[in-house]
Write a protein that holds these residues in place. Structure first.
Motif, mmCIF file in Angstrom:
data_model
loop_
_atom_site.group_PDB
_atom_site.id
_atom_site.type_symbol
_atom_site.label_atom_id
_atom_site.label_comp_id
_atom_site.label_asym_id
_atom_site.label_seq_id
_atom_site.Cartn_x
_atom_site.Cartn_y
_atom_site.Cartn_z
ATOM 1 N N VAL A 9 0.857 -1.193 0.000
ATOM 2 C CA VAL A 9 0.000 0.000 0.000
ATOM 3 C C VAL A 9 0.890 1.240 0.000
ATOM 4 C CG1 VAL A 9 -2.163 -0.913 0.903
ATOM 5 C CG2 VAL A 9 -0.380 -0.299 2.498
ATOM 6 N N GLY A 11 -0.219 4.641 -1.244
ATOM 7 C CA GLY A 11 -1.014 5.751 -1.778
ATOM 8 C C GLY A 11 -1.174 6.915 -0.826
ATOM 9 N N GLY A 12 -0.502 6.864 0.312
ATOM 10 C CA GLY A 12 -0.667 7.938 1.313
ATOM 11 C C GLY A 12 -0.016 9.240 0.873
ATOM 12 N N HIS A 27 7.257 7.205 -0.831
ATOM 13 C CA HIS A 27 7.765 5.870 -1.172
ATOM 14 C C HIS A 27 8.933 5.868 -2.151
ATOM 15 C CE1 HIS A 27 4.243 4.634 1.006
ATOM 16 N NE2 HIS A 27 3.560 5.497 0.283
ATOM 17 N N GLU A 82 -5.917 4.009 -7.318
ATOM 18 C CA GLU A 82 -7.176 4.530 -6.761
ATOM 19 C C GLU A 82 -7.266 6.017 -7.066
ATOM 20 O OE1 GLU A 82 -6.540 3.674 -2.474
ATOM 21 O OE2 GLU A 82 -5.187 2.259 -3.405
ATOM 22 N N GLY A 87 -8.292 4.057 1.468
ATOM 23 C CA GLY A 87 -7.856 3.596 2.786
ATOM 24 C C GLY A 87 -7.045 2.313 2.633
ATOM 25 N N GLY A 112 3.850 0.603 2.699
ATOM 26 C CA GLY A 112 4.940 0.969 1.807
ATOM 27 C C GLY A 112 5.946 1.947 2.371
ATOM 28 N N ASP A 113 5.887 2.217 3.668
ATOM 29 C CA ASP A 113 6.816 3.203 4.221
ATOM 30 C C ASP A 113 7.641 2.634 5.361
ATOM 31 O OD1 ASP A 113 4.747 2.967 6.036
ATOM 32 O OD2 ASP A 113 4.696 5.095 6.526
ATOM 33 N N GLU A 163 -5.854 1.133 17.067
ATOM 34 C CA GLU A 163 -5.040 2.057 16.281
ATOM 35 C C GLU A 163 -4.867 3.385 17.010
ATOM 36 O OE1 GLU A 163 -3.288 1.386 13.751
ATOM 37 O OE2 GLU A 163 -2.805 3.328 12.873
ATOM 38 N N LYS A 164 -3.637 3.812 17.141
ATOM 39 C CA LYS A 164 -3.275 5.119 17.726
ATOM 40 C C LYS A 164 -4.064 5.437 18.999
ATOM 41 C CE LYS A 164 -1.352 6.826 13.467
ATOM 42 N NZ LYS A 164 -1.685 5.785 12.483
ATOM 43 N N ASN A 174 1.831 -2.898 15.783
ATOM 44 C CA ASN A 174 1.741 -3.397 14.422
ATOM 45 C C ASN A 174 2.870 -2.782 13.598
ATOM 46 O OD1 ASN A 174 0.919 -4.021 11.789
ATOM 47 N ND2 ASN A 174 -0.510 -2.296 11.733
ATOM 48 N N GLU A 197 -6.762 -0.989 9.824
ATOM 49 C CA GLU A 197 -6.456 -0.815 11.238
ATOM 50 C C GLU A 197 -7.692 -0.461 12.069
ATOM 51 O OE1 GLU A 197 -5.046 0.660 8.675
ATOM 52 O OE2 GLU A 197 -2.872 0.394 8.712
ATOM 53 N N ASP A 222 9.472 2.980 10.728
ATOM 54 C CA ASP A 222 8.438 3.590 9.891
ATOM 55 C C ASP A 222 9.026 4.910 9.388
ATOM 56 O OD1 ASP A 222 6.466 5.578 9.277
ATOM 57 O OD2 ASP A 222 4.938 4.402 10.259
#
Ligand code: GDD
Ligand code: MG
Length: 358
Positions: A9, A11-12, A27, A82, A87, A112-113, A163-164, A174, A197, A222
């Motif tokens: 993934v 796309g962020g 990326h 996308e 997401g 991807g990071d 998550e967070k 994770n 998440e 990360d």
């Protein structure tokens, strides 16, 4: 693992890396002279993965032009784009259309990071147990609040996914490398935004599915902030991160063969000097990332910082733990330290800035 398939993934927006991500996705930012994703792709190829689908959205053209069909990394790379980001879960569901296989097959999914040298094959082997639906790579960090918190029971079964969370129940987090049973991914709804998440993992746990943790405390990072980018690149250059994408043995610095470094300059601390970079006499560069065609004028100091493509640091200027965007020019005798970011194409005149963030 012949025939293994993976989805990344990617796309962020990479907002925390601005302005470096104004014109490219995070990326492809250089980690020791290679696009971040090159490290992941080589690692997947080394583990026997033959086909990877990149789930793209933000600035996808840049990914395609740098990574191509994957041939240079020893695998086949295809793209699932996308137009509006779906997401993390929606992205993987969308990418699944590119992959063939039956419901029991394992599919590797990577954020991807992240950079990691954990035992990917060992993680895939967890799905040899037919009852396992998903394996999640877990690492332990001092402060889990910025991550997905993943407590496990004594048998390694995941008991929750938060998550967070502001008050995490465990220091296990994770790490963003998953192995899914294919049919679990096929159950994610199509065409809508879904978060792995926030939605998928909690839903699977409520449904009593078996999620297991793969605890491996090897190198993991990360690469979501400039500090992390600097650290990752430095660690790869110095060999703390073992990456099959590295062109040669570890060292104190990595110089592209087209860089012009004056013999009176000092480059240390795992700094990575990109193509066409110019470093002048008496300059000092420590543990930094100098992207293509950036310039460090004579007598300047650049420590733990990132210079975007074409950025320039004036003579006797000091840049510490800071970022210059593409084409930014900081004139002579300035001082920037403690997380200062200069936007793309911004020009600071000689002696025009002395700032130090806390
Ligand atoms: N294709 C696509 N579409 N990719 C996306 C989308 C989307 O809509 N949203 C995010 N991504 C990608 C990002 O590009 C990145 O590679 C990955 O998904 C994770 O997104 P980040 O924005 O980096 O998330 P994070 O770092 O805050 O948290 C994630 O990673 C942590 C570990 O690094 C979560 O998975 C946490 O649970 C985890 O602990
Ligand atoms: Mg991240």
């Amino acid at each position: 693992m012949p025939g293994m398939q993976a989805v990344i993934v990617a796309g962020g927006l990479g907002s925390r890396l601005r302005p470096l991500t104004d014109r490219r996705p995070k990326h492809v930012l250089p980690i020791a002279g290679q696009p971040l994703l090159a490290h992941q792709l080589r690692r997947l190829a080394a583990a026997g993965v033959q086909h990877v689908v990149l789930a793209t959205s933000y600035r996808a053209a840049e990914l395609r032009s740098q990574l191509g069909d994957g041939g240079q990394y020893g695998l086949r790379l295809s793209y699932a784009h996308e137009p509006t980001p779906l997401g993390t879960g929606g992205a993987v569901r969308h990418a699944l259309a590119e992959l063939h296989g039956d419901g029991d097959d394992p599919v590797i999914v990577l954020n991807g990071d992240q950079l990691s040298d954990h035992d990917l094959r060992g993680q895939v082997d967890q799905l040899d147990d037919v009852g396992v639906d998903v394996s999640l790579h877990i690492v332990v960090v001092a402060d889990p609040r910025a991550y997905g918190c993943v407590p496990t029971d004594p048998d390694g079964r995941v008991t929750a996914f938060r998550e967070k969370s502001p008050d995490p129940v465990s220091r296990q987090i994770n790490a963003g490398s998953y192995v899914f049973r294919r049919r679990v991914l096929a159950d994610i709804p199509t065409g809508v935004e879904v978060s792995l998440e926030h939605e998928t993992f909690p839903r699977l746990l409520r449904a009593g599915r078996r999620l297991v943790g793969f605890r491996d405390d090897g190198y993991w990072l990360d690469v979501g902030t400039p500090d992390a980018l600097v650290r990752a690149s430095r660690d790869a250059v110095r060999g703390l991160l073992h990456s099959p994408a590295m062109p040669g043995p570890p060292g104190e610095r990595l110089l592209d063969h087209t860089a012009e470094v004056h013999p009176g300059a000092r480059i240390v601390g795992g700094a990575a000097i990109g193509p066409g970079v110019v470093v002048g006499d008496g300059a000092f560069v420590d543990g930094s990332v100098l992207m293509a065609s950036s310039v460090v004028r004579p007598g300047a100091t650049v420590v733990a910082s990132v210079l975007g493509p074409g950025a320039e640091v004036g003579s006797h200027t000091v840049v510490q733990s800071s970022v210059l965007g593409d084409g930014a020019v900081v004139g002579a005798r300035c001082e920037l330290s403690g997380g200062i970011r200069i936007g793309c194409d911004v020009h600071i005149p000689d002696a025009g800035l002395r700032v130090s963030a806390p």
